[in-house]
Design a protein around this motif. Structure first.
Motif, PDB file in Angstrom:
ATOM      1  N   ILE A 472      -0.751   1.144  -0.189  1.00 35.06           N
ATOM      2  CA  ILE A 472      -1.159   1.730  -1.448  1.00 35.06           C
ATOM      3  C   ILE A 472      -1.198   0.865  -2.314  1.00 35.06           C
ATOM      4  O   ILE A 472      -0.468   0.199  -2.727  1.00 35.06           O
ATOM      5  CB  ILE A 472      -0.218   2.938  -1.721  1.00 35.06           C
ATOM      6  N   SER A 473      -2.612   0.888  -2.943  1.00 35.70           N
ATOM      7  CA  SER A 473      -2.869  -0.130  -3.892  1.00 35.70           C
ATOM      8  C   SER A 473      -3.756   0.177  -4.766  1.00 35.70           C
ATOM      9  O   SER A 473      -4.716   1.332  -4.573  1.00 35.70           O
ATOM     10  CB  SER A 473      -3.492  -1.510  -3.217  1.00 35.70           C
ATOM     11  N   GLN A 474      -3.980  -0.073  -6.147  1.00 36.78           N
ATOM     12  CA  GLN A 474      -4.970   0.115  -7.118  1.00 36.78           C
ATOM     13  C   GLN A 474      -5.710  -0.970  -7.511  1.00 36.78           C
ATOM     14  O   GLN A 474      -5.229  -2.430  -7.867  1.00 36.78           O
ATOM     15  CB  GLN A 474      -4.226   0.598  -8.262  1.00 36.78           C
ATOM     16  N   GLU A 475      -6.940  -0.886  -7.805  1.00 41.13           N
ATOM     17  CA  GLU A 475      -7.902  -1.754  -8.214  1.00 41.13           C
ATOM     18  C   GLU A 475      -8.969  -1.141  -9.367  1.00 41.13           C
ATOM     19  O   GLU A 475      -9.663  -0.264  -8.944  1.00 41.13           O
ATOM     20  CB  GLU A 475      -8.888  -2.516  -7.174  1.00 41.13           C
ATOM     21  N   GLY A 476      -8.884  -1.508 -10.295  1.00 41.05           N
ATOM     22  CA  GLY A 476      -9.193  -0.785 -11.628  1.00 41.05           C
ATOM     23  C   GLY A 476      -8.856   0.659 -11.743  1.00 41.05           C
ATOM     24  O   GLY A 476      -7.539   0.719 -11.860  1.00 41.05           O
ATOM     25  N   ASN A 477      -9.386   1.543 -11.739  1.00 36.74           N
ATOM     26  CA  ASN A 477      -8.893   3.034 -11.890  1.00 36.74           C
ATOM     27  C   ASN A 477      -9.086   3.749 -10.555  1.00 36.74           C
ATOM     28  O   ASN A 477      -8.806   5.033 -10.376  1.00 36.74           O
ATOM     29  CB  ASN A 477      -9.590   3.820 -12.825  1.00 36.74           C
ATOM     30  N   ILE A 478      -9.142   2.977  -9.199  1.00 36.51           N
ATOM     31  CA  ILE A 478      -9.247   3.582  -7.928  1.00 36.51           C
ATOM     32  C   ILE A 478      -7.895   3.169  -7.231  1.00 36.51           C
ATOM     33  O   ILE A 478      -7.648   1.860  -6.903  1.00 36.51           O
ATOM     34  CB  ILE A 478     -10.433   3.149  -7.345  1.00 36.51           C
ATOM     35  N   VAL A 479      -7.402   4.094  -6.845  1.00 33.95           N
ATOM     36  CA  VAL A 479      -6.137   3.951  -5.735  1.00 33.95           C
ATOM     37  C   VAL A 479      -6.668   4.005  -4.372  1.00 33.95           C
ATOM     38  O   VAL A 479      -7.333   5.185  -4.085  1.00 33.95           O
ATOM     39  CB  VAL A 479      -4.975   5.008  -6.067  1.00 33.95           C
ATOM     40  N   THR A 480      -6.429   3.151  -3.688  1.00 36.56           N
ATOM     41  CA  THR A 480      -6.639   3.263  -2.104  1.00 36.56           C
ATOM     42  C   THR A 480      -5.495   3.294  -1.198  1.00 36.56           C
ATOM     43  O   THR A 480      -4.530   2.616  -1.583  1.00 36.56           O
ATOM     44  CB  THR A 480      -7.496   2.046  -1.857  1.00 36.56           C
ATOM     45  N   VAL A 481      -5.454   4.554  -0.541  1.00 37.15           N
ATOM     46  CA  VAL A 481      -4.237   4.622   0.422  1.00 37.15           C
ATOM     47  C   VAL A 481      -4.660   4.684   1.889  1.00 37.15           C
ATOM     48  O   VAL A 481      -5.658   5.258   2.381  1.00 37.15           O
ATOM     49  CB  VAL A 481      -3.750   6.146   0.100  1.00 37.15           C
ATOM     50  N   GLU A 482      -4.182   3.994   2.799  1.00 39.34           N
ATOM     51  CA  GLU A 482      -4.163   3.677   4.021  1.00 39.34           C
ATOM     52  C   GLU A 482      -3.088   3.983   4.904  1.00 39.34           C
ATOM     53  O   GLU A 482      -1.888   3.590   4.801  1.00 39.34           O
ATOM     54  CB  GLU A 482      -4.768   2.354   4.631  1.00 39.34           C
ATOM     55  N   ARG A 483      -2.957   5.168   5.789  1.00 40.37           N
ATOM     56  CA  ARG A 483      -1.898   5.669   6.570  1.00 40.37           C
ATOM     57  C   ARG A 483      -2.346   5.606   8.059  1.00 40.37           C
ATOM     58  O   ARG A 483      -3.297   6.074   8.389  1.00 40.37           O
ATOM     59  CB  ARG A 483      -1.387   6.797   6.204  1.00 40.37           C
TER      60      ARG A 483
END
Length: 517
Positions: A472-483
């Motif tokens: 779970i990480s954030q770049e700018g205002n976009i959070v990306t989740v990989e499960r």
């Protein structure tokens, strides 16, 4: 044939003593509470007779001792017995029914304690409204008493015997005896399906005139835990049959005009999706009746009647589902029964084994008519094939104190295990099912909002169990989740693997949500 039966039964049970020391279960009794079991069977007897005059009978005898008050309460129902039969083809005879109280006093059954009623499972099934259930309300009950019930069900129009039952019960059993006599020798056939999960004794009695005579002793009670495997995968089970037919069950295709609207509603350009939606309709909206086909003299309704009655047994619902597949133009669906060679008719009494096989694009898919389990072959959810899903944060957000908010991700599509139900010291095997699940989400947050704390990066591997990864990480205002979760075992029965899996599930549940402000 007699020796084959005993060899299969006793060899399988004998393997229990060879279980690995690292196994979750050792075949010993584990009480449901610190106070011990609620009750204990002193004896369970099943005696089968198939007669030359085209009749047959099954005699049951149960002697159960009440050890705790909880065994007499409504939710434990040890103080009641239920007998299901079909008056059109069967007769019930009560041989003995009484209670021996703690001081040895014998209390005979009150005649008013025998109550005939329509089984609740048959209320919505027009063609099964003739089935009856006798509810026996035992009398003279108290802690320390022993309830005795001995009765016989006689099949008046058939000498066919078919039965399938789990040996362990929900309380310990001191002695479980099985006797069978088949007088129609030309169709004699019996078999056992047994799993070495419990450690108890199996003895064959050879010095009598029965076709077979088995005695099991000191049987542990069934497990009390969540996510258990199916009974036929977990417990020692006996199957008995003298049904002479061994070919695949036959059914007749017949277009059902009234089903056209449902077929149109379920239509999808993807054939597998179309088939799954028809399957879901049959599972969800056609009432499933688990009554044994023996009660119906092994007669089954054809698809049009099952549709009209909106009710059927597992085999009747399979007929209907296969019929709908053909009517929808999906292909030549057939019924398979997934049982041991030469024992296909036993699936009449093993509903989970009945499947509808449908070939799609050169691949066979097997659908259950009574559950929405993944079809075979299972879908491919490998990490390289799952597209990224865009999620709207407004659908996921819930307010917390101050300026904090929680983002909770959607539930996984097919993986359904709650880490909170996985006890630290589990003693029963865990049904997981092989998994290959990957979810990649992108969530756009409003300007100025950000994740609280550090990015999450977890990756765990076990060569025997599989792999789990969460990022779970954030770049700018976009959070990306990989499960990503890959499990290589259908059933976990190793203590170390269970501990590893439980830790994975704690992380899998914990990081389903994260905090933003």
């Amino acid at each position: 044939m007699k020796h084959l039966f005993t060899l299969l039964a006793c060899m399988a049970i004998g393997l229990a003593t060879m279980a690995q020391s690292n196994s979750l279960y050792n075949g010993v009794y584990v009480p449901a509470s610190n106070n011990g079991p609620d009750a204990e069977y002193q004896l369970i007897l099943r005696e089968y007779k198939s007669n030359a005059d085209n009749t047959s009978s099954i005699r049951y005898r149960k002697e159960i001792k009440i050890l705790r008050n909880r065994a007499l309460t409504a939710y434990a129902d040890k103080g009641e017995s239920f007998i299901v039969w079909n008056p059109a083809t069967q007769k019930v005879t009560i041989n003995e029914c009484y209670t021996i109280q703690a001081d040895g006093k014998r209390v005979e059954m009150n005649p008013q304690g025998y109550v005939e009623q329509l089984p609740s499972n048959c209320v919505d099934c027009a063609h099964l409204n003739g089935i009856r259930e006798m509810a026996i309300v035992h009398c003279g009950m108290e802690i320390g008493c022993t309830i005795v019930l001995d009765y016989t069900i006689t099949n008046l129009k058939s000498n066919i015997i078919q039965d399938y039952f789990v040996i362990p019960q929900d309380c310990p059993v001191k002695k479980y005896e099985i006797i069978a006599d088949f007088n129609n020798k030309e169709s004699e056939y019996f078999h056992t399906v047994s799993n070495p999960t419990f450690d108890f004794k199996c003895q064959e009695i050879n010095d009598d005139s029965h076709n077979f005579h088995l005695i099991f002793t000191d049987i542990a009670q069934t497990y009390q835990a969540s996510y258990l495997p199916q009974a036929r995968e977990l417990y020692p089970i006996v199957g008995i049959s003298n049904y002479p037919k061994k070919e695949t069950t036959k059914w007749e295709y017949e277009p059902i005009a009234e089903a056209e609207d449902i077929i149109a509603t379920c239509h999808n350009d993807n054939p597998l999706t179309f088939a799954l939606q028809l399957r879901d309709y049959v599972v969800d909206y056609v009432h499933y009746n688990s009554i044994s086909p023996i009660e119906m003299a092994l007669e089954t309704s054809q698809p049009s009647k099952t549709w009209k009655d909106n009710c059927g047994t597992a085999i009747e619902k399979a007929f209907l589902l296969a019929n709908l597949f053909r009517q929808a133009g999906l292909g030549e669906a057939t019924i398979i029964e997934g049982s041991a060679e030469g024992f296909s008719q036993m699936s009449y009494v093993i509903p989970e084994m009945i499947k509808v096989r449908l070939p799609l694009n050169g691949t066979n898919y097997d659908f259950s008519p009574i559950s929405k389990n993944n079809v075979t072959p299972s879908k491919d959810n490998s990490e390289n094939k799952n597209p990224t899903v865009q999620l709207d944060y407004k659908d996921l957000i819930s307010p917390m104190a101050g300026r904090y908010n929680k983002i909770t991700l959607p539930n996984d599509k097919s993986f359904r295990i709650n880490a909170g139900l996985l006890t630290a010291n589990r003693t029963a095997p865990l049904a997981v099912g092989k998994q290959d699940e990957c979810y990649i989400y992108k969530i756009t947050l409003p300007e100025g909002m950000h994740m609280v704390g550090k990015p999450v990066s977890i990756e765990k591997k076990n060569k025997d169990l599989g792999q789990m990864r969460i990022n779970i990480s954030q770049e700018g205002n976009i959070v990306t989740v990989e499960r990503y979760l890959k499990i290589e075992q259908d059933i976990i029965s190793n203590k170390k693997h269970y501990k590893t899996f439980r830790n994975w599930m704690i992380d899998w549940d914990t990081y389903r949500s994260f905090i933003i402000k």
